[in-house]
Design a protein around this motif. Structure first.
Motif, PDB file in Angstrom:
ATOM      1  N   ARG D  58     -82.816 -14.637  71.032  1.00 31.10           N
ATOM      2  CA  ARG D  58     -84.409 -13.547  70.312  1.00 31.10           C
ATOM      3  C   ARG D  58     -83.874 -12.260  69.706  1.00 31.10           C
ATOM      4  O   ARG D  58     -82.518 -11.859  69.384  1.00 31.10           O
ATOM      5  CB  ARG D  58     -84.335 -13.254  71.524  1.00 31.10           C
ATOM      6  N   SER D  93     -89.062 -21.598  69.066  1.00 29.80           N
ATOM      7  CA  SER D  93     -88.116 -21.733  70.265  1.00 29.80           C
ATOM      8  C   SER D  93     -89.081 -21.154  71.757  1.00 29.80           C
ATOM      9  O   SER D  93     -89.985 -20.262  71.994  1.00 29.80           O
ATOM     10  CB  SER D  93     -87.373 -20.356  69.892  1.00 29.80           C
ATOM     11  N   ASP D  94     -88.277 -20.817  72.878  1.00 32.05           N
ATOM     12  CA  ASP D  94     -88.498 -20.550  73.902  1.00 32.05           C
ATOM     13  C   ASP D  94     -88.624 -19.300  74.094  1.00 32.05           C
ATOM     14  O   ASP D  94     -88.452 -18.899  75.703  1.00 32.05           O
ATOM     15  CB  ASP D  94     -88.170 -21.623  74.908  1.00 32.05           C
ATOM     16  N   ARG D  95     -87.533 -18.151  73.544  1.00 26.51           N
ATOM     17  CA  ARG D  95     -87.116 -17.634  73.739  1.00 26.51           C
ATOM     18  C   ARG D  95     -88.466 -16.064  72.808  1.00 26.51           C
ATOM     19  O   ARG D  95     -87.862 -15.959  71.506  1.00 26.51           O
ATOM     20  CB  ARG D  95     -85.623 -16.673  73.101  1.00 26.51           C
ATOM     21  N   GLN D  96     -88.875 -15.650  73.916  1.00 32.72           N
ATOM     22  CA  GLN D  96     -90.193 -14.950  72.727  1.00 32.72           C
ATOM     23  C   GLN D  96     -89.349 -13.702  72.732  1.00 32.72           C
ATOM     24  O   GLN D  96     -88.238 -12.821  72.991  1.00 32.72           O
ATOM     25  CB  GLN D  96     -90.849 -14.121  73.589  1.00 32.72           C
ATOM     26  N   TYR D 118     -98.994 -16.529  70.419  1.00 30.46           N
ATOM     27  CA  TYR D 118     -99.802 -17.435  70.961  1.00 30.46           C
ATOM     28  C   TYR D 118     -99.959 -18.005  71.345  1.00 30.46           C
ATOM     29  O   TYR D 118    -100.389 -19.713  71.447  1.00 30.46           O
ATOM     30  CB  TYR D 118     -98.411 -16.427  72.030  1.00 30.46           C
ATOM     31  N   LEU D 123    -100.363 -22.081  72.481  1.00 28.91           N
ATOM     32  CA  LEU D 123     -99.311 -21.654  73.851  1.00 28.91           C
ATOM     33  C   LEU D 123     -99.673 -20.887  74.510  1.00 28.91           C
ATOM     34  O   LEU D 123     -98.687 -20.260  74.407  1.00 28.91           O
ATOM     35  CB  LEU D 123     -97.985 -22.188  73.021  1.00 28.91           C
ATOM     36  N   LYS D 125     -99.379 -20.169  77.473  1.00 26.01           N
ATOM     37  CA  LYS D 125     -98.603 -20.119  78.635  1.00 26.01           C
ATOM     38  C   LYS D 125     -97.501 -19.532  78.351  1.00 26.01           C
ATOM     39  O   LYS D 125     -96.491 -19.005  79.284  1.00 26.01           O
ATOM     40  CB  LYS D 125     -98.805 -21.419  79.831  1.00 26.01           C
ATOM     41  N   ALA D 126     -97.243 -19.966  77.368  1.00 22.78           N
ATOM     42  CA  ALA D 126     -95.616 -19.346  76.933  1.00 22.78           C
ATOM     43  C   ALA D 126     -95.354 -17.941  76.388  1.00 22.78           C
ATOM     44  O   ALA D 126     -94.459 -17.758  76.399  1.00 22.78           O
ATOM     45  CB  ALA D 126     -95.063 -19.970  75.026  1.00 22.78           C
ATOM     46  N   TYR D 127     -96.178 -17.068  76.527  1.00 24.30           N
ATOM     47  CA  TYR D 127     -96.104 -15.943  76.356  1.00 24.30           C
ATOM     48  C   TYR D 127     -96.156 -15.156  77.732  1.00 24.30           C
ATOM     49  O   TYR D 127     -96.457 -15.338  78.645  1.00 24.30           O
ATOM     50  CB  TYR D 127     -97.708 -15.250  75.878  1.00 24.30           C
ATOM     51  N   ASP D 128     -94.807 -13.590  77.432  1.00 26.17           N
ATOM     52  CA  ASP D 128     -94.336 -13.329  78.443  1.00 26.17           C
ATOM     53  C   ASP D 128     -94.408 -12.084  78.290  1.00 26.17           C
ATOM     54  O   ASP D 128     -94.183 -11.502  77.559  1.00 26.17           O
ATOM     55  CB  ASP D 128     -92.898 -13.744  78.507  1.00 26.17           C
TER      56      ASP D 128
END
Lengths: 211, 224, 778, 252
Positions: D58, D93-96, D118, D123, D125-128
């Motif tokens: 990331r 990608s799934d790496r914020q 996001y 997306l 839900k993908a926000y971390d």
């Protein structure tokens, strides 16, 4: 539509504050001081929310046993200990314990904060020297040579040995004339950039408050 | 818990010694000792800054007027409190929209302070300090003034983003004169950054030698 | 930052020509971003294309990056030979001709393999740059060509299937002419590709052109024999459009995956009697897309004709064979003479250098008829570089594959021909090799079988033995040597000289740390003092005068704008000034700071300073919030109903001050102890100017350059910086030196000297290393 | 120059800036795009993000110790533009990206910026939220704390834009040890000097304020850049006139 109110607040408050820079007068000045004072208070309150967020993020890392979660635990413990002890001493003695010679708060400040900031500043010195050494590898061109020459003159040109008096004068001239001219050009550029970004926010073109 | 000054001195000295050695170990490499000291330092520093904000900002600027009993002071002090409540609403995504009002307020004031400060605090004063006479007087100030004016103007030109002219090859780029001036500006820029870089190393050496003398003093103190 | 004049790190990019609008994204980037599945090694950057948003106009290089940067961080092209890296990674901006593509040392035949420039009428795109939209495109389709196959090989195996679904097409901009699949291939390889079984047939394939036997080198001829063997074997029911899996030998199958589901289990093929020689060539050749000339032999057993292979063309793509603007090497080719005996003279043709064309042309040239004209998308013989033209299967005039009696050459040429005949060149041992029969597999009993991997398996390809038995002109020998060198380079490419992984011991860093530690510790531990008494520069005298001339009962405000990380350098300056202030009578001294830890620094300095003399009154006003705004509030007044910063001290006790702002307090001097350049600016602008109070700055060595502009304009009465000025000030004012101050001062001398030596050594070592690498590259 | 004259000149410059912004926005909407000087700092973003995304790592974006109520607000807004662009590019990608800041007032704006990207990419839900870090409340603690984040969080590219001083060298060294590409920009001279020597791509001086023009196609961003350049010439003109008057002895 959703951002009309925030935009109105940002532009309104901003223009009022900006105008006070160009017009004298007690009323206008007071208006600006009230607005900036509220911002400072709100900023202070935001620190409380920010610290809470910091502790929650570290707590979640401990909970999820993320990599380096032990260190997060140490940060939480140190922060809570410092806040609780500091508040406790303050409530008990009625005055701020921050500078009380024998307060635990002051001991932690000079033993941990002063020593750590000084140690990290020393590390910065080592890394700056290392980076200057590697510069001819990462960027072998004339600009790097000029940069390193200026670094060397600044590093040794100050030593008050007799044989170095001309070097001393050259160094002092370098710092007070060409370097200050370059610094002036850079900060004028930064001021121009800051001004245009400020104008973008105050005219509603840039809206960082959108969520 | 109150300490005597000797105890306070000893405790802060020992803590200082441990934290200095642990953090300097980063020179060898990233290691657990460094990590522990670093995270403890971050925690204590956050705690200390929070205490300073509590004692030196919120108390005098918020608590005192709120509890002063003066209605106007109380009203003026409640506005930031209301904005603060909106700010807290930002924590949950559902009510985050309400929090935009507080953020907008902060950004509005911040942008004005930035623009106004840049203009009155930097742009105009620095322009004024660059109005130097280039009359060839006897003393050496003529040469200095010439270097300062040329340095300031060419450094500003070096940052020009928009390229109007066409080079000899017909491509879009800086015309010869602009390239020359920008090149001179970059020379001044590199010289300035080099001088500042050297100064930062000297500052670091002074801080490190002060740390060394503190460590050395502590060791001697323990030995004696 | 950009523009070193020396142009050394000159990364030329051709600016867009259009006066308005940014240069549109090179279409390859969008495609490569979507279909490229090449995962670079960890920690390396791939050399990527130019992002569309910044039309790179100024050809000036950027001196903040260097070749080492690109190589060290990107590393991507380091491992591969330049021509491969160029083919795989670098794209050049639209419109750049081959010279500007920076491929200076590539042979012409490779330099020609240029991506097709993007069409300029790219519609105005949405607000985000292409490389971002490309990043939004859905992940690549499964079944695309595997990751680690280089482009030139991938071209042989056929492109990934066209994007599925209308929405993908809709989500993409109308793709301008993408790079034609296979264009990057060396021509000699494309010719083989054209003769292979089809990977994907979308459009009806044009009839391949026959190859003249005399021009086909032996190794190709042997392939044809091997192919003929294949054809002769009984074939499973041929699926339309694809060579049956069993008939295609494994090594070819690997190269030409049919993409169709594996054919139903069929009994293993029984070995067929070898087909008559002419017949074998014909089928195999047609299988490889080469035209089989009508041979006098009886017609082959009627089978489903193997579909010819033409380089698959993505929808809408068209290879610029017509009037479109061609790369230079192709235009030069347009006029090159075709093979075969002197037919109707073609204008502007350059003949074969040794004039051997006339000799080797064994078949009168058939006039080109409409049907035999090369279809759109096929490379004409004329377009190939000279040395490859002989190998081009689709030569202008189809030469028969069989030996045709040579016309009677003139006497003096006969000796030349005798020298060049195969037999006179072939050694005995090579003849024996010629007779060797294949003993296993489908090619049993076939003589002169070339091991397939000779052609296709790049790594183990060793053409040494084969090459000797071909008539090779000097020019061809040079080109063969070049091919061998390329293959050797590819096989032997050593990973780029990247410093060892993080595990390798950072000896450089440790050595530097030890040297600096020892140098700085010498005066601290051993008390080693080398520096003489410092002189008093005029700047110092001005500062001393300013304090020395303060009237009695004057008011001084000292701003402690430094934190513990710079206390080591600024505290000595603070003590020197405070000790001198301590000698002024009935002085009112106020300290304040806009940094949270500032008041603690002030408290520490005040406790160490000698302030007992002269009835001095000291007040630590503590922390001033709001930065520059806070200073302005202090200077001109606080907001209504809010306590003035002058009302309470740092412990919260009242200060008994009646004035609520500096303008009322009217200090005689403001001293700013600044660790950063912005602090000097804030205090001068927000407090000094508004209250017309003289300001004296004592800064760290790094912040000094920015204090001098205010000094020259008179807004600062003096500027002191660093430990050296602190010691000089104490010497000038007659105060004694503490041991700690002397050791720090000498440590700065030892440390500064050691740092300077290390930087010079580092510069020399790395400078020469970089120059040597650059010379190797040149 | 008296205070009122200074104020008047200041007001003139602000009004000129607003006018220029409006005019150039109008032109930019019609396709006006001035040819720009290449800045390697912004050119490197696609490559840095691409490498980080492809190698499963990331990007670390640090916005510095600056907040949104003081003179460094503009620097924070420039940092937010860079963060938004990098987040938009990493959203596949799934790496914020991990975003660090050292000011409590900047924290809500930073998390809003990332969450908005996001949400725009459908997306949410993908926000971390854990990837948005208030590391500390002072510059040195921020730089120190960031060294362990860079080491622990699979960081493959360092992008640092904020009001940094010499302490930025700590973060640059942490990145150098991982041999990851680094882009560093600061509005303070000390930070710029460290960036010039240690970063792969340095953003010197006012280069951090034109991020939006270099990274997006928005007409307003181009207009802002163009008006910044025109104001530059306006300032140079005032300097030259002042010098001439001073040389001829016509000004005080």
């Amino acid at each position: 539509m959703k951002y009309i109110i925030p935009a109105a607040i940002a532009i309104g408050v901003g223009l009022v504050t900006l105008v006070t820079y160009f017009f004298e007068g007690a009323d206008i000045l007071n208006l600006r001081l009230v607005l900036t004072n509220w911002a400072v208070i709100l900023g202070g309150l935001a620190v409380l929310v920010g610290v809470l967020n910091l502790l929650l993020v570290h707590a979640r890392r401990v909970q999820s046993q993320a990599r380096g979660w032990v260190y997060s635990l140490v940060t939480i413990a140190a922060a809570l200990f410092m806040i609780l002890v500091g508040s406790g001493e303050g409530l008990r003695s009625g005055i701020s314990p921050l500078y009380e010679e024998t307060s635990v708060t002051r001991v932690l400040f000079s033993g941990v904060v002063v020593a750590s900031q000084a140690a990290l500043a020393s590390l910065v010195m080592f890394f700056l020297v290392l980076a200057a050494m590697r510069m001819m590898r990462s960027r072998p061109n004339l600009w790097s040579v000029g940069f390193l020459a200026a670094v060397l003159i600044t590093l040794i040109g100050w030593m008050p040995f007799g044989f170095m008096s001309t070097v001393n004068r050259i160094r002092d001239w370098l710092i007070s004339v060409p370097a200050s001219a370059g610094a002036r050009g850079i900060i004028l550029g930064v001021a121009l950039g800051t001004l245009t970004v400020g104008i973008r926010v105050l005219t509603g073109v840039e809206r960082p408050y959108k969520d | 818990m109150t300490l005597t000054s000797a105890q306070a001195e000893l405790l802060s000295g020992v803590l200082g010694f441990l934290f200095t050695v642990a953090l300097l170990s980063y020179l060898i490499g990233d290691n657990p000792l460094y990590r522990l000291a670093l995270h403890a330092f971050v925690g204590v520093a956050v705690g200390y800054a929070t205490l300073v904000i509590l004692y030196q900002v919120l108390r005098p600027r918020l608590m005192t007027p709120l509890l002063s009993g003066d209605p106007r002071a109380t009203v003026l002090a409640t506005v930031p409190l209301i904005l603060f409540i909106f700010l807290i609403l930002k924590i949950s995504p559902r009510t985050a929209a309400l929090g935009n009002i507080s953020v907008a307020y902060l950004i509005g004031v911040g942008a004005a302070v930035a623009a106004g400060g840049a203009l009155t605090g930097t742009l105009l004063p620095q322009v004024r300090t660059t109005w130097l006479s280039l009359w060839p007087e006897a003393s050496g100030t003529f040469l200095n003034n010439l270097v300062i004016v040329v340095g300031t103007v060419t450094t500003l030109l070096a940052f020009q983003f928009w390229l109007q002219g066409r080079t000899a090859g017909g491509e879009v780029g800086r015309v010869a004169l602009m390239r020359l001036l920008a090149g001179i500006g970059q020379g001044f820029l590199v010289l300035t950054l080099g001088v500042i870089y050297g100064g930062m190393i000297l500052s670091g050496i002074a801080v490190f030698s002060e740390r060394l003398s503190m460590l050395f003093g502590l060791i001697i103190g323990f030995i004696r | 930052m950009t523009t070193p004049p020396d142009g050394e790190n000159y990364e030329e990019r051709k600016p867009a020509d259009q006066p308005t609008g940014p240069e549109p994204l090179d279409p390859l980037d969008a495609l490569r971003a979507q279909f490229s599945d090449e995962a670079p090694e960890e920690g390396r950057e791939r050399k990527s294309s130019v992002p569309p948003t910044a039309p790179l106009q100024d050809p000036e290089p950027d001196f903040t990056i260097g070749p080492e940067d690109e190589a060290r961080k990107s590393g991507a092209s380091g491992d591969l030979p330049d021509w491969l890296a160029e083919t795989m990674g670098a794209s050049q901006p639209a419109g750049a001709g081959p010279e500007e593509a920076g491929r200076g040392d590539l042979p012409d035949w490779l330099a020609g393999a240029q991506p097709v420039p993007a069409s300029p009428e790219q519609p105005a795109s949405s607000d985000r740059p292409d490389w971002l939209r490309a990043a939004d495109a859905p992940p690549e389709q499964p079944g695309d060509v595997s990751d680690d196959v280089p482009d030139w090989l991938r071209g042989v195996m056929g492109p990934s299937p066209p994007p599925a679904g209308p929405e993908k097409a809709a989500s993409q901009e109308p793709t301008p002419e993408p790079e034609r699949a296979g264009e990057d291939l060396p021509d000699w390889f494309r010719e083989v590709q054209e003769s292979g079984p089809p990977a994907d047939t979308t459009a009806p394939a044009p009839p391949p052109e026959p190859v003249s036997d005399a021009d086909t080198p032996d190794w190709l001829k042997d392939i044809q024999e091997v192919k003929a063997e294949e054809e002769a074997a009984p074939s499973a029911p041929a699926q339309p459009g694809a060579a049956p899996a069993e008939e295609v030998p494994d090594w070819l199958q690997d190269m030409f995956p049919t993409g169709e589901p594996a054919p139903p289990e069929t009994p293993p093929p029984t070995p067929e009697p070898a087909a008559p020689p002419g017949q074998e060539d014909a089928d195999w050749v047609s299988a490889l897309g080469l035209d089989v000339p009508e041979t006098p032999q009886p017609p082959p057993i009627p089978e489903a004709p193997l579909p010819e292979i033409t380089p698959p063309e993505p929808a809408g793509a068209s290879f610029p064979t017509g009037g479109e603007e061609l790369p230079d090497w192709m235009q030069a080719m347009e006029t090159a003479p075709t093979e075969g005996p002197p037919a109707a003279p073609q204008e502007g043709g350059e003949g074969d250098l040794l004039g051997l064309d006339e000799i080797f042309a064994t078949q009168p040239v058939k006039p080109r008829t409409e049907e035999s004209k090369p279809e759109e998308g096929e490379i004409e013989a004329g377009e190939l570089p000279d040395w490859l033209r002989g190998l081009q299967p689709g030569a202008e005039e189809p030469a028969p594959m069989v030996d045709i009696p040579v016309e009677e050459p003139s006497p003096e040429l006969r000796e030349q021909i005798e020298d060049l005949r195969f037999e006179s060149i072939l050694s005995e041992e090579a003849k024996a090799e010629e007779e060797r029969k294949e003993t296993v597999g489908a090619l049993r009993d076939v003589t002169g079988v070339i091991q397939p991997e000779l052609i296709f398996e790049g790594e183990s390809l060793s053409a040494d033995e084969r090459v000797d038995r071909i008539i090779v002109t000097d020019e061809q020998a040079a080109r063969i040597a070049m091919i061998k060198e390329l293959l050797a380079k590819e096989a032997s490419t050593s990973p780029e000289a990247v410093e060892g992984p993080a595990l390798a011991l950072p000896l450089g860093r440790w050595l530097t740390a030890v040297v600096l530690l020892v140098a700085i510790a010498l005066p601290v531990v051993l008390g080693e003092l080398i520096l003489p008494d410092p002189p008093a520069p005029p700047e110092l005298v001005a500062a001393y005068q300013q304090i020395d001339t303060l009237p009695p009962a004057s008011v001084v405000l000292v701003a402690f704008e430094y934190e513990p990380d710079t206390a080591g350098e600024l505290q000595p300056l603070a003590l020197a000034l405070l000790d001198h202030l301590g000698q002024r009578e009935e002085l009112s001294l106020y300290t304040i700071s806009t940094r949270p830890t500032g008041p603690a620094m002030a408290e520490r300095a005040l406790s160490e300073a000698d302030l007992a003399a002269g009835g001095i009154q000291v007040t630590n006003l503590g922390y001033l919030a709001g930065g520059a705004n806070g200073i302005r509030e202090l200077a001109i007044g606080s907001p209504p109903f809010s306590a003035s910063p002058l009302a309470f001290d740092y412990t919260g006790n009242a200060t008994q001050l009646t004035s609520t702002r500096l303008a009322d307090l009217r200090p005689d001097l403001i001293i700013v102890l600044a660790a950063s350049s912005t602090d000097v600016r804030d205090w001068v602008e927000q407090a000094g100017r508004t209250t017309e109070t003289p300001v004296l700055a004592a800064t760290s060595a790094g912040a000094a350059p920015l204090a001098y502009p205010y000094r020259q304009s008179g807004q600062l009465v003096a500027v002191l910086s660093g430990i050296n000025d602190a010691v000089a000030y104490r010497a000038l004012s007659g105060f004694g030196f503490t041991a700690a101050l002397l050791s720090i001062w000498n440590a700065q001398a030892f440390g500064g000297g050691a740092a300077a030596v290390l930087i010079v050594l580092g510069g020399i070592v790395y400078g020469f290393k970089a120059r040597r690498e650059r010379q190797e590259q040149d | 120059m008296s205070g009122s004259l200074t104020n008047l000149l200041g007001l003139l410059i602000v009004l000129a800036g607003v006018l220029l912004l409006i005019v150039f926005t109008f032109l930019a909407r019609r396709g006006f795009r001035p040819p720009l000087r290449p800045l390697s700092g912004y050119e490197a973003f696609p490559r840095q993000v691409g490498q980080a995304v492809e190698s499963g790592g990331r990007v670390h974006v640090s916005l510095g110790p600056n907040g949104i109520i003081g003179e460094d607000t503009a620097t924070t807004i420039a940092g937010l533009t860079v963060l938004e662009t990098i987040t938009r590019a990493s959203v596949i990608s799934d790496r914020q990206p991990v975003a660090t800041t050292g000011d409590a007032t900047a924290l809500p704006v930073v998390s809003d910026t990332v969450r908005r990207v996001y949400r725009d990419s459908e997306l949410p839900k993908a926000y971390d939220p854990k990837a948005i870090r208030l590391v500390a409340l002072d510059p040195v603690a921020l730089a120190g704390g960031a060294t362990s984040i860079i080491a622990d969080e699979d960081v493959r590219a360092n992008v640092i834009v904020g009001s940094f001083g010499p302490e930025v060298a700590l973060m640059a060294e942490a990145g150098e040890r991982l041999r990851i590409p680094q882009t560093i920009g600061s509005d303070r001279l000390e930070g710029q000097a460290a960036a010039f020597a240690m970063a792969d791509h340095a953003l010197i001086g006012e280069e951090i304020f034109v991020a939006r023009a270099y990274l997006t196609e928005e007409p307003a961003a181009w207009a802002s850049l163009a008006s910044q350049d025109v104001l530059r010439w306006f300032v140079i003109l005032i300097i030259v006139i002042g010098v001439i008057l001073k040389t001829l002895g016509l000004s005080g």
